[in-house]
Motif scaffolding. Structure first.
Motif, PDB file in Angstrom:
ATOM      1  N   LEU A 130      36.351 100.367  27.505  1.00 57.34           N
ATOM      2  CA  LEU A 130      36.422  99.088  28.208  1.00 57.34           C
ATOM      3  C   LEU A 130      35.811  97.973  27.364  1.00 57.34           C
ATOM      4  O   LEU A 130      36.351  96.870  27.282  1.00 57.34           O
ATOM      5  N   GLU A 131      34.691  98.251  26.698  1.00 57.78           N
ATOM      6  CA  GLU A 131      34.066  97.238  25.844  1.00 57.78           C
ATOM      7  C   GLU A 131      35.008  96.857  24.701  1.00 57.78           C
ATOM      8  O   GLU A 131      35.152  95.672  24.372  1.00 57.78           O
ATOM      9  N   PHE A 132      35.654  97.851  24.111  1.00 59.00           N
ATOM     10  CA  PHE A 132      36.587  97.593  23.016  1.00 59.00           C
ATOM     11  C   PHE A 132      37.761  96.746  23.503  1.00 59.00           C
ATOM     12  O   PHE A 132      38.193  95.804  22.818  1.00 59.00           O
ATOM     13  N   ALA A 133      38.276  97.065  24.686  1.00 58.08           N
ATOM     14  CA  ALA A 133      39.394  96.304  25.255  1.00 58.08           C
ATOM     15  C   ALA A 133      39.002  94.844  25.470  1.00 58.08           C
ATOM     16  O   ALA A 133      39.784  93.928  25.181  1.00 58.08           O
ATOM     17  N   ASP A 189      43.940 105.497  32.621  1.00 56.79           N
ATOM     18  CA  ASP A 189      43.667 104.151  33.123  1.00 56.79           C
ATOM     19  C   ASP A 189      42.608 104.195  34.214  1.00 56.79           C
ATOM     20  O   ASP A 189      41.760 103.301  34.313  1.00 56.79           O
ATOM     21  N   MET A 190      42.679 105.233  35.050  1.00 54.30           N
ATOM     22  CA  MET A 190      41.779 105.322  36.189  1.00 54.30           C
ATOM     23  C   MET A 190      40.319 105.437  35.754  1.00 54.30           C
ATOM     24  O   MET A 190      39.418 105.033  36.487  1.00 54.30           O
ATOM     25  N   ALA A 191      40.094 105.970  34.564  1.00 56.85           N
ATOM     26  CA  ALA A 191      38.711 106.108  34.083  1.00 56.85           C
ATOM     27  C   ALA A 191      38.050 104.736  33.964  1.00 56.85           C
ATOM     28  O   ALA A 191      36.875 104.570  34.306  1.00 56.85           O
ATOM     29  N   LEU A 192      38.798 103.726  33.494  1.00 50.07           N
ATOM     30  CA  LEU A 192      38.253 102.380  33.371  1.00 50.07           C
ATOM     31  C   LEU A 192      38.063 101.735  34.736  1.00 50.07           C
ATOM     32  O   LEU A 192      37.059 101.062  34.991  1.00 50.07           O
ATOM     33  N   SER A 193      39.043 101.940  35.617  1.00 44.99           N
ATOM     34  CA  SER A 193      38.944 101.379  36.971  1.00 44.99           C
ATOM     35  C   SER A 193      37.756 101.954  37.718  1.00 44.99           C
ATOM     36  O   SER A 193      37.025 101.245  38.414  1.00 44.99           O
ATOM     37  N   MET A 194      37.545 103.270  37.577  1.00 42.74           N
ATOM     38  CA  MET A 194      36.434 103.922  38.255  1.00 42.74           C
ATOM     39  C   MET A 194      35.093 103.455  37.685  1.00 42.74           C
ATOM     40  O   MET A 194      34.104 103.335  38.404  1.00 42.74           O
ATOM     41  N   LEU A 195      35.068 103.184  36.384  1.00 38.51           N
ATOM     42  CA  LEU A 195      33.837 102.685  35.766  1.00 38.51           C
ATOM     43  C   LEU A 195      33.449 101.343  36.383  1.00 38.51           C
ATOM     44  O   LEU A 195      32.286 101.128  36.752  1.00 38.51           O
ATOM     45  N   ILE A 196      34.413 100.436  36.500  1.00 36.17           N
ATOM     46  CA  ILE A 196      34.125  99.124  37.101  1.00 36.17           C
ATOM     47  C   ILE A 196      33.712  99.282  38.552  1.00 36.17           C
ATOM     48  O   ILE A 196      32.814  98.595  39.039  1.00 36.17           O
ATOM     49  N   ARG A 197      34.360 100.211  39.234  1.00 32.63           N
ATOM     50  CA  ARG A 197      34.021 100.437  40.640  1.00 32.63           C
ATOM     51  C   ARG A 197      32.568 100.915  40.776  1.00 32.63           C
ATOM     52  O   ARG A 197      31.845 100.499  41.675  1.00 32.63           O
ATOM     53  N   ARG A 198      32.142 101.787  39.857  1.00 30.96           N
ATOM     54  CA  ARG A 198      30.751 102.251  39.886  1.00 30.96           C
ATOM     55  C   ARG A 198      29.792 101.109  39.571  1.00 30.96           C
ATOM     56  O   ARG A 198      28.708 100.997  40.156  1.00 30.96           O
ATOM     57  N   MET A 199      30.179 100.246  38.635  1.00 31.89           N
ATOM     58  CA  MET A 199      29.333  99.108  38.289  1.00 31.89           C
ATOM     59  C   MET A 199      29.197  98.141  39.463  1.00 31.89           C
ATOM     60  O   MET A 199      28.146  97.537  39.663  1.00 31.89           O
ATOM     61  N   ASN A 200      30.257  98.020  40.239  1.00 23.95           N
ATOM     62  CA  ASN A 200      30.239  97.106  41.375  1.00 23.95           C
ATOM     63  C   ASN A 200      29.465  97.668  42.564  1.00 23.95           C
ATOM     64  O   ASN A 200      28.873  96.918  43.335  1.00 23.95           O
ATOM     65  N   GLY A 201      29.474  98.974  42.733  1.00 20.89           N
ATOM     66  CA  GLY A 201      28.772  99.579  43.855  1.00 20.89           C
ATOM     67  C   GLY A 201      29.438  99.272  45.185  1.00 20.89           C
ATOM     68  O   GLY A 201      30.604  98.865  45.252  1.00 20.89           O
TER      69      GLY A 201
END
Length: 422
Positions: free
Chosen positions: A238-241, A314-326
């Motif tokens: 995600l950081e690279f993107a 793709d879902m790995a990035l979406s899930m990462l953001i979801r975890r960051m958002n809480g």
């Protein structure tokens, strides 16, 4: 003088079929086959009843008396012990049903479809799409707790780019939730229903140009600071993107043979580009640092591989953001308030570059691999804009790493971001 045997001792010595009293309603029962068990006989609401307490093999007389005593207290209060025991079993059964997960229900639905399926490939796609896109989001969640928000968390990131797949996944989620409701595992409307439910939100056409929830650029440094605290390949991808202003599909499909670290250049072949034209991405020092931190797996060509090899989803990035958002999202779209998605960072980059820099429109559009409307202009700039794009991406990397004095400083006249402390 020898002590006379007690009632319990006499009963235990019996071998003939029948019931032998042990006192206070407790009996030893012997069946014609020789099986011995304890029962408790009682009368409640004018009816004579009995309940089994257990086999002699499983408990001694002391335990049997304790169980009979508990039953006797219920009878004293006008409660039928047998009915109470059945009610407890029913409650336990309902509790198990309420904890049935989506994945467990999906397995049953897929098994039923497999029995009548004429197309094995279609059934295989059921399992693979659910495993790839749905299970990481709510596969282990009790099926009765799944909401429309959960369904949208699966569909929104892929609705435009993979519309056909997303549409089929929606139908499969709906079918599983229909089964769960029929079985009594959930109540209420189906959150994956299309008409009048998801249709107004998602839209019915993959050709619609929908706004992807994006983070206002004023909040990007805060997001990047949080992201860089995260471990794992998804965080690196995600950081690279973000640093490259690239599409997530381009990043997740990136292979090491596309990367030239010496020249600090990433060349994406035309076959992997939306416009079907080769695209050169200048790599900043920050982007190179991400590449050097990425794991290299033997016989896996991908820059950002999945744990078990192959390409990260793709879902790995979406899930990462979801975890960051809480549970209470803090990284949200400035206009709609919707939680952001990976693709939205391209809009973040575009808004920042257009509003906060003096870089030309054609430079910015080329960095995003957008096709310029003027074909002559596009042809001329294709080979001349790389030096300018290097400067643009360096400025972007500096902004991404910008240190914040305080969250209260993150304000903008035209933009808004929720900056609650995580």
């Amino acid at each position: 003088m020898a002590r006379a045997p007690s009632k319990a001792e006499k009963a235990k010595s019996q071998t003939e079929p029948g019931r032998y009293g042990l006192g206070d309603g407790l009996y030893l029962q012997i069946t014609p086959s020789g099986t011995k068990s304890y029962i408790y006989r009682y009368k409640v609401h004018g009816r004579s009843r009995h309940m089994g307490l257990g086999s002699v093999k499983d408990m001694d007389l002391t335990e049997a008396r304790k169980r009979a005593a508990k039953a006797r207290l219920l009878v004293r209060d006008g409660i039928d012990p047998v009915a109470e025991k059945e009610a407890q079993k029913q409650a336990a059964r309902q509790q198990r049903e309420r904890t049935k997960t989506f994945a467990e229900c999906a397995a049953v639905v897929i098994a039923k479809k497999t029995k009548v399926a004429k197309n094995a490939k279609h059934i295989a796609q059921w399992g693979s799409t659910l495993e790839t896109y749905v299970y990481p989001v709510f596969g282990s969640q009790p099926v009765g707790t799944i909401t429309k928000h959960d369904v949208l968390a699966v569909l929104t990131p892929i609705w435009d780019d993979k519309h056909e797949t997303a549409s089929r996944i929606r139908g499969r989620i709906e079918a599983v939730l229909d089964y769960a409701k029929a079985m009594g595992y959930r109540e209420g409307d189906n959150p994956a229903e299309w008409k009048g439910n998801l249709q107004p939100i998602l839209g019915s056409s993959d050709k619609l140009q929908r706004h992807q929830p994006s983070l206002p650029y004023v909040g990007l440094p805060l997001f990047m600071a949080d992201l860089r605290k995260r471990d794992g390949t998804a965080a690196l991808a995600l950081e690279f993107a973000i640093l490259c202003a690239a599409r997530s599909g381009e990043v997740l499909g990136a292979t090491w043979d596309e990367i030239d670290l010496a020249k600090k250049l990433w060349v994406i072949p035309a076959t992997r580009m939306k416009a079907k034209r080769e695209h050169e991405v200048p790599l900043t020092d920050a982007a190179v640092a991400v590449l050097k931190a990425a794991p290299r797996l033997t016989d896996v060509p991908y820059v950002f591989p999945a744990t078990r090899g192959g390409k990260l989803s793709d879902m790995a990035l979406s899930m990462l953001i979801r975890r960051m958002n809480g549970d209470e999202p803090k990284f949200v779209d400035g206009s709609t308030g919707d939680p952001i998605v990976p693709h939205g960072f391209r809009s973040t980059f575009r808004e920042w570059a257009g509003n906060e820099t003096k870089h030309g429109r054609e430079v910015i559009e080329h960095a995003l691999a957008h096709s310029l409307l003027n074909k002559v202009e596009a042809s001329y700039h294709r080979s001349t804009l790389l030096p300018k794009r290097i400067k643009l991406m360096e400025d972007w990397a500096v902004y991404c790493a910008r240190k914040l004095i305080s969250e209260s400083k993150i304000v903008s006249i035209n933009q808004h971001i929720d900056v609650k402390t995580a």
